[in-house]
Design an enzyme around this catalytic site. Structure first.
Site, PDB file in Angstrom:
ATOM      1  N   HIS A 185       0.854  -1.198   0.000  1.00 52.22           N
ATOM      2  CA  HIS A 185       0.000   0.000   0.000  1.00 52.22           C
ATOM      3  C   HIS A 185       0.882   1.238   0.000  1.00 52.22           C
ATOM      4  O   HIS A 185       2.112   1.139   0.065  1.00 52.22           O
ATOM      5  CB  HIS A 185      -0.919   0.020   1.237  1.00 52.22           C
ATOM      6  N   TYR A 218       9.488   2.521   9.801  1.00 52.47           N
ATOM      7  CA  TYR A 218       9.608   3.491   8.711  1.00 52.47           C
ATOM      8  C   TYR A 218      11.081   3.814   8.525  1.00 52.47           C
ATOM      9  O   TYR A 218      11.797   4.050   9.505  1.00 52.47           O
ATOM     10  CB  TYR A 218       8.903   4.801   9.046  1.00 52.47           C
ATOM     11  N   HIS A 246      -5.900  -1.698   4.775  1.00 52.75           N
ATOM     12  CA  HIS A 246      -5.762  -0.567   3.862  1.00 52.75           C
ATOM     13  C   HIS A 246      -5.014  -0.974   2.609  1.00 52.75           C
ATOM     14  O   HIS A 246      -4.090  -1.773   2.642  1.00 52.75           O
ATOM     15  CB  HIS A 246      -5.091   0.651   4.518  1.00 52.75           C
ATOM     16  N   HIS A 274       4.823   7.352   2.379  1.00 51.21           N
ATOM     17  CA  HIS A 274       5.596   6.103   2.291  1.00 51.21           C
ATOM     18  C   HIS A 274       4.952   5.094   1.348  1.00 51.21           C
ATOM     19  O   HIS A 274       3.755   5.106   1.122  1.00 51.21           O
ATOM     20  CB  HIS A 274       5.817   5.469   3.661  1.00 51.21           C
ATOM     21  N   HIS A 329       1.513   0.331  14.918  1.00 51.63           N
ATOM     22  CA  HIS A 329       0.494   1.351  14.663  1.00 51.63           C
ATOM     23  C   HIS A 329      -0.766   1.030  15.457  1.00 51.63           C
ATOM     24  O   HIS A 329      -1.149  -0.141  15.568  1.00 51.63           O
ATOM     25  CB  HIS A 329       0.085   1.350  13.180  1.00 51.63           C
TER      26      HIS A 329
END
Ligand code: FE2
Length: 309
Positions: A154, A257, A201, A216, A248
Site C-alpha cells: 500500500h 519506517y 488498507h 511512504h 500502529h
C-alpha cells in the site's frame, strides 16, 4: 478475494536522485528482484512472492518522490467501466498504451484532487514467483536475500482535498473507509485509510497543503520476527530509520519506517487485521492521534507530519 472491480495495488513509480544507489537499495537491501530496464531508463522490480512482472519502478530525477501509483483491476471490461465512471464523475482520464511499461497492458491514468496520479490496468505478464504452479515449495532463495518483503502492499500519500479523494475512492472506485483520524474539531478528517479488499488498507491519505506528496510506500513481511530482522538489515546497511520497530494503533500493523537513499520513506510491516466492507469505520480522535500512529510511544514524531518526498 476481490470484492470490487479493483483487485489490489499493482505498481508504483518512484523518482530517485542516484539510479545506482537506488538499484543497490531496492535490490540488495530491500531485497526485491530486478525484472527489467526500459528505454526510458526505468528499472523494474518485484517482491519474491509477487507473480506479476513488476510492482516497483525507479527512475533517476532531480527530485525524489512518486510519479504514479497503480491498481490492477479484474478485467478489461472493469477497466472500461471504471474509466467511464471517472469521466462521468468529471475526472479527465488518459490512456497509456500497452507496452509503455514493460509487460504491462493499457493503463488508464487520472489525477486526484490531492495532486497524485493514479493508474488502473487489467493486464500484466505473470512471470511467477519462482515456484511451480503444481506442487510448489513454500519459498525460494530470494525470500532470504535482504529484507525480502512478500509484496508491495500500500502507500500513504499527502495532499489537499482529501474529502474529494475519499468520495472518488468510495463512490467511483468501490473502496470503503476502514479507519480515519479526525482533527481538533472532531469532524474534519486528518487522515483516511481505504480498502478495496479484506486488507485494513490498500491506500491512505493525510491532509497536507502541498499536492502530490509521498509519505511512504509499504512492503509486507509475514511476521513480527521478520520486522525485527528488517531492522537488523537496515542497521547493517546504515539505512536511515525514521521510527520503529513499533506498532500502529491504526490498522494494528507492526512497523518500521525508513528512508531510501533519495529520502523516499518506505515501510516494512507485518500484521494488521482483516476488514470487511460492511464494517463501521474506526475513528481516532485528535487527542489520541499519537497512539493511533505510533501505539507504543503514544506520540507522533516531528517527521511523521512534516517529512515527505
Ligand atoms: Fe503504511
Amino acid at each position: 478475494m476481490a470484492m470490487t472491480d479493483v483487485l489490489r495495488p499493482g505498481h508504483v513509480s518512484l523518482r530517485v536522485l542516484d539510479l545506482e544507489a537506488g538499484i543497490h537499495h531496492y535490490k540488495n537491501v530491500l531485497g526485491l528482484i530486478e525484472t527489467g530496464r526500459d528505454s526510458q531508463g526505468r528499472v523494474y522490480f518485484k517482491s519474491w512472492d509477487e507473480r506479476d512482472h513488476n510492482s516497483v519502478l525507479i527512475r533517476e530525477a532531480d527530485e525524489a518522490g512518486i510519479d504514479f501509483f497503480a491498481f490492477k483491476v479484474s478485467s478489461r471490461g472493469a477497466l472500461e467501466k471504471l474509466d467511464g465512471r471517472l469521466r462521468e464523475y468529471g475526472i479527465p482520464t488518459e490512456r497509456i498504451p500497452a507496452g509503455e511499461m514493460l509487460e504491462t497492458g493499457e493503463r488508464v491514468r487520472f489525477r486526484l484532487p490531492s495532486g497524485h496520479d493514479i493508474e488502473l490496468y487489467a493486464d500484466k505478464t505473470d512471470v511467477g514467483n519462482g515456484m511451480s504452479y503444481v506442487n510448489p515449495d513454500p519459498w525460494t532463495k530470494d525470500a532470504e536475500r535482504g529484507i525480502a518483503p512478500i509484496r508491495m502492499d500500500h502507500c500513504l500519500l499527502y495532499g489537499p482535498d482529501i474529502e474529494k479523494v475519499h468520495d472518488i475512492f468510495v463512490n467511483v472506485l468501490g473502496f470503503y473507509l476502514v479507519e480515519h483520524v479526525v482533527m481538533e474539531d472532531g469532524e474534519t478528517d486528518l487522515g483516511i485509510w481505504l480498502s478495496c479488499s479484506m486488507k485494513a488498507h490498500d491506500i491512505a491519505f493525510v491532509r497536507h497543503p502541498e499536492p502530490g506528496k509521498l509519505h511512504h510506500i509499504s512492503f509486507m513481511l509475514d511476521s513480527w520476527e521478520k520486522v525485527l530482522r528488517a531492522a537488523d538489515i537496515m542497521s547493517m546497511n546504515r539505512v536511515s530509520v525514521d521510527i520503529g520497530p513499533t506498532r500502529h494503533g491504526v490498522t494494528r500493523g507492526t512497523t518500521i519506517y525508513a528512508f531510501d537513499p533519495s529520502g523516499n520513506r518506505f515501510e516494512t510491516f507485518s500484521g494488521g487485521y482483516q476488514s470487511y466492507p460492511d464494517w463501521k469505520p474506526i475513528k481516532w480522535t485528535w487527542d489520541e492521534v499519537g497512539a493511533g500512529i505510533f501505539y507504543h510511544d503514544r506520540a507522533l514524531n516531528e517527521r511523521f507530519l512534516s517529512v515527505v518526498s
